[in-house]
Enzyme design. Structure first.
Site, PDB file in Angstrom:
ATOM      1  N   CYS A 158       0.812  -1.213   0.000  1.00 58.82           N
ATOM      2  CA  CYS A 158       0.000   0.000   0.000  1.00 58.82           C
ATOM      3  C   CYS A 158       0.855   1.276   0.000  1.00 58.82           C
ATOM      4  CB  CYS A 158      -0.997  -0.031   1.165  1.00 58.82           C
ATOM      5  SG  CYS A 158      -2.318   1.191   0.968  1.00 58.82           S
ATOM      6  N   HIS A 194      -3.917  -4.947   0.527  1.00 55.86           N
ATOM      7  CA  HIS A 194      -3.420  -5.361   1.846  1.00 55.86           C
ATOM      8  C   HIS A 194      -3.529  -6.883   2.018  1.00 55.86           C
ATOM      9  CE1 HIS A 194      -2.612  -1.633   4.132  1.00 55.86           C
ATOM     10  NE2 HIS A 194      -3.425  -1.088   3.245  1.00 55.86           N
ATOM     11  N   GLU A 227      -2.009  -8.791   4.007  1.00 53.16           N
ATOM     12  CA  GLU A 227      -1.931  -9.235   5.419  1.00 53.16           C
ATOM     13  C   GLU A 227      -3.326  -9.364   6.039  1.00 53.16           C
ATOM     14  OE1 GLU A 227      -1.477  -6.209   4.465  1.00 53.16           O
ATOM     15  OE2 GLU A 227      -2.404  -4.859   5.955  1.00 53.16           O
TER      16      GLU A 227
END
Ligand code: MN
Length: 259
Positions: A116, A224, A226
């Site tokens: 990001c 993202h 994660e």
């Protein structure tokens, strides 16, 4: 030995214990690194060049995390007050710290995974440009700022077939989350876009074929992974690919940029 991964922090003063500019790292980044087989270590907020040089020298990989917007004058000569007012800027030391980390990691051919804000800042570090206010400067039919749905795939990206990203996600399309206000405009010299949203916004970058030959493993993504890794295996595999490259660095081998 498991590879040591430096994780760049956010800044978030909170409570009685942390009234000063203190570091904060979402657990999802750390958990994703651990699940992929790495040891995550966060850094202090500092752009001291010798601290950064010594930290990078002792690590095997660099993970750049998401955060607030990037100071626009780092990549534009002039910025109107109206445009600046659309930004929610991060701590200025975070910009300078991460730029120094990026330069030192690349100098040592260390594996770098940039997420990001990190994806955008690598582009700035290498001389590329950003959309400062994506919805205002490049209106499109994809909603890129869906914070309420940040743990869901909200738009798809088209993946370049000859890329690290395509090999890791195992296909030409990937569903991603999207919580960004800025975006890559012109990829920097040495970088190439390897994924795009339906509106053409750059959603991932790697080294171009010339730069790949003389650099370490590098992947940057606008989304993202994660937050999606616990539920979507393709996103977990991005961390596995990164840690595999970091592991090669622990044994002194220069990781192949194509694996
Ligand atoms: Mn997006």
């Amino acid at each position: 030995m498991r590879p040591l991964v430096l994780v760049s922090p956010s800044i978030a003063a909170a409570g009685v214990e942390m009234p000063d500019p203190s570091i904060s790292v979402a657990g999802a980044y750390l958990e994703s690194v651990i699940r992929a087989g790495g040891v995550p270590v966060s850094l202090p907020l500092s752009d001291d060049p010798t601290l950064i040089t010594d930290a990078i020298a002792q690590a095997h990989g660099l993970l750049l995390t998401g955060g607030e917007d990037i100071e626009p004058t780092l990549h534009r000569s002039s910025v109107s007050e109206a445009l600046r007012a659309t930004c929610f800027l991060d701590h200025p030391t975070r910009d300078s710290m991460e730029l120094a980390l990026i330069r030192e990691a690349f100098r040592r051919r260390m594996p770098v995974f940039a997420i990001c804000r990190g994806h955008q800042l690598v582009n700035v570090a290498l001389g590329g440009s950003l959309y400062v206010d994506l919805p205002g400067e490049r209106p499109g039919n994809v909603q890129h700022n869906q914070v309420e749905r940040r743990f869901e795939a909200v738009h798809r990206v088209h993946v370049e077939s000859n890329s690290i990203l395509a090999r890791l996600v195992e296909g030409p399309k990937l569903g991603v989350n999207s919580t960004h206000h800025q975006a890559v405009n012109q990829p920097a010299p040495g970088l190439r876009a390897v994924a795009w949203a339906d509106d053409g916004v750059v959603e991932a970058m790697e080294w171009d074929s010339t730069a790949a030959a003389s650099n370490g493993w590098f992947l940057s993504v606008q989304f993202h992974p994660e937050r999606l890794a616990p539920t979507l295996a393709a996103h977990a595999r991005l961390f596995e690919g990164f840690i595999t490259a970091c592991r090669a660095a622990t044994s002194g081998r220069i990781p192949s940029p194509t694996s």
